[in-house]
Design an enzyme around this catalytic site. Structure first.
Site, mmCIF file in Angstrom:
data_model
loop_
_atom_site.group_PDB
_atom_site.id
_atom_site.type_symbol
_atom_site.label_atom_id
_atom_site.label_comp_id
_atom_site.label_asym_id
_atom_site.label_seq_id
_atom_site.Cartn_x
_atom_site.Cartn_y
_atom_site.Cartn_z
ATOM 1 N N ASP B 86 12.704 5.720 -30.588
ATOM 2 C CA ASP B 86 11.911 5.541 -29.357
ATOM 3 C C ASP B 86 10.512 5.005 -29.657
ATOM 4 O O ASP B 86 9.853 4.456 -28.786
ATOM 5 C CB ASP B 86 11.845 6.849 -28.554
ATOM 6 C CG ASP B 86 11.322 8.009 -29.365
ATOM 7 O OD1 ASP B 86 10.195 7.929 -29.886
ATOM 8 O OD2 ASP B 86 12.038 9.015 -29.485
ATOM 9 N N ASP B 137 20.799 2.771 -42.370
ATOM 10 C CA ASP B 137 21.066 4.175 -42.639
ATOM 11 C C ASP B 137 19.897 4.791 -43.420
ATOM 12 O O ASP B 137 19.592 4.370 -44.537
ATOM 13 C CB ASP B 137 22.371 4.278 -43.448
ATOM 14 C CG ASP B 137 22.784 5.721 -43.686
ATOM 15 O OD1 ASP B 137 21.989 6.481 -44.274
ATOM 16 O OD2 ASP B 137 23.901 6.084 -43.275
ATOM 17 N N ASP B 155 12.772 12.176 -38.196
ATOM 18 C CA ASP B 155 12.735 12.265 -36.733
ATOM 19 C C ASP B 155 14.146 11.941 -36.246
ATOM 20 O O ASP B 155 14.406 10.912 -35.656
ATOM 21 C CB ASP B 155 11.715 11.234 -36.236
ATOM 22 C CG ASP B 155 11.562 11.233 -34.729
ATOM 23 O OD1 ASP B 155 12.239 12.030 -34.054
ATOM 24 O OD2 ASP B 155 10.785 10.401 -34.227
ATOM 25 N N THR B 157 18.224 13.024 -34.751
ATOM 26 C CA THR B 157 18.914 13.815 -33.737
ATOM 27 C C THR B 157 19.400 15.105 -34.382
ATOM 28 O O THR B 157 19.141 15.371 -35.555
ATOM 29 C CB THR B 157 20.139 13.045 -33.198
ATOM 30 O OG1 THR B 157 20.970 12.722 -34.313
ATOM 31 C CG2 THR B 157 19.717 11.751 -32.509
ATOM 32 N N GLU B 158 20.124 15.874 -33.625
ATOM 33 C CA GLU B 158 20.702 17.107 -34.162
ATOM 34 C C GLU B 158 21.705 16.767 -35.261
ATOM 35 O O GLU B 158 22.202 15.650 -35.326
ATOM 36 C CB GLU B 158 21.426 17.862 -33.029
ATOM 37 C CG GLU B 158 20.545 18.129 -31.836
ATOM 38 C CD GLU B 158 19.194 18.655 -32.241
ATOM 39 O OE1 GLU B 158 19.152 19.800 -32.668
ATOM 40 O OE2 GLU B 158 18.190 17.923 -32.163
ATOM 41 N N PRO B 162 25.637 10.782 -35.804
ATOM 42 C CA PRO B 162 25.143 9.959 -36.912
ATOM 43 C C PRO B 162 24.180 10.687 -37.840
ATOM 44 O O PRO B 162 23.923 10.231 -38.946
ATOM 45 C CB PRO B 162 24.449 8.795 -36.210
ATOM 46 C CG PRO B 162 24.192 9.240 -34.817
ATOM 47 C CD PRO B 162 25.257 10.242 -34.495
#
Lengths: 275, 275
Positions: B86, B137, B155, B157-158, B162
């Site tokens: 983001d 990656d 930073d 995701t849970e 991925p």
């Protein structure tokens, strides 16, 4: 069938929790009262559809409303709790051996009754000889009290329904009169994300009446935004000047000596509400 | 028609938000990506149905993941951000003029694309000459980096989808190798109410590899429980020994010099996870 309870914490945001079963429900003389068993948080007490307390996270609120002011006062003897019918606040207050008497004024006797039945680990101190429970109007009790309490804790619902008379300047002035000359009060004052004005007013009103006015916070997952505030007004003692050696182990799960001070350190957006 | 988005943050608890409209949605090569306009929190980015960021509360996460480590390091020059598509984290990192280059490795280019379009105040630093964006990656990038970064910010995701390769001990060892000899990393490590084991493992793994391992927290209303944790591993510098005079005004809404220290003061139940 999968049942989910949803609390709209604002008109457009809320929390939702899976309910195993409704334990008991009724419309009391004052409010809608529901006790439900949730999957995630254990038994949960709702007033007018708002989560008041749950077995899993209740310790945060109760430790933080009680121990921050009680450790700020060098020797609290007489404590008044307004609201708090689940019993969690008095349970924490009684951990201070200096306390000779806790007077609790809860407007709705049904809240106490339901809590005794369904929240035994929270309501466990009802019956303690140091506790006087009065079923009545907290505001009226405060108005007729003078120079009586070392500590007053306003453990109320939101300023709607039966608690609408609280959170007013007259209420804070009444509290000041009911407190001894070195007394301290703490009121729960909701969250800064959705109720910024309530906090702003509470801290302003407190500043006008008390020489020391401060806000502190804690994290409560089932309360709106997860961040909860308490407003403290103190006539003499500064919570930030308490000697850390005076803070004994309260055998809790949230409050610690270090957190006593850190809970007053506010994020910038919340600092600006207190100016 | 009244549309509400619900995120089940656990199998039996969640949040729900009124959605004015869905701005864009697609199943990318990596995950389900939705951008919705909510009434309460403005535009909201969802990955696999989980809230990643919102216009109203994004400042908390981004200020806290970036400034705590960047002020802990006396002169951070090269910073790696893993994930963070983001753009909010790089926006905050770039407030430090010592930073010569931020390398960002985001696995899903679509997240960047959607954020540029729908979250302009968050993604505003894409295009800054100090930023190198790599779509790839993050784990692989770290493995082939050695003694290269002053700061690494995870930073992600849970640890599902991925990001499943992150949050492993091998990952932390890789981070240590990719960092310079006085480097620091911070990873978001979820919340203590529903993900206690994740935090426990993260802090244990970090302790085994870094001389200084610490957890700090902040309040994010749209994240599970409202309390979020970050795990820091540092080879040399202790975040609690930073001189407060070194912390300049970052013109933010959450982080303050005082909060730099206070955010490391943990509630008792969270302290016990870190032992």
């Amino acid at each position: 069938m999968s049942l989910w309870f949803t609390e709209k914490q604002t008109s457009s945001f809320g929390i939702t929790a899976k309910v195993n079963r409704t334990l008991e429900s009724e419309n009391t003389d004052f409010q809608q009262l529901d006790m439900v068993e949730t999957q995630e948080f254990g038994n949960m007490l709702l007033l007018d559809g708002m989560v008041m307390t749950t077995e899993k996270d209740e310790f945060v609120y109760h430790e933080m409303i009680a121990h921050v002011p009680l450790f700020t006062h060098p020797s609290p003897k007489n404590v008044l709790v307004v609201g708090g019918g689940d019993g969690g606040t008095i349970r924490e207050v009684l951990k201070h051996s200096s306390v000779e008497k806790v007077t609790q004024v809860e407007i709705d006797g049904k809240v106490v009754e339901y809590s005794k039945k369904h929240l035994p680990h929270i309501s466990c101190e009802y019956g303690n000889p140091r506790v006087e429970l009065i079923i009545g109007d907290g505001f009226e009790h405060i108005i007729k009290s003078e120079n009586r309490y070392d500590i007053i804790l306003v453990d109320s619902t939101e300023p709607v329904g039966p608690a609408a008379g609280l959170f007013t300047k007259g209420f804070y002035a009444g509290i000041a009169k009911a407190l001894k000359k070195d007394g301290i009060f703490v009121a729960q004052t909701d969250n800064p994300w959705f109720k910024a004005d309530l906090i702003k007013n509470a801290i302003q009103d407190t500043k006008e009446i008390f020489p020391i006015a401060r806000l502190y916070t804690c994290n409560i997952p089932t309360y709106p935004s997860g961040m909860w505030t308490f407003t403290m007004g103190s006539k003499v003692y500064d919570p930030l000047k308490v000697s850390i050696d005076k803070i004994f182990d309260i055998n809790g799960k949230y409050y610690t000596p270090e957190l006593h001070y850190a809970s007053f350190v506010l994020p910038k957006f919340l600092q600006s509400l207190c100016k």
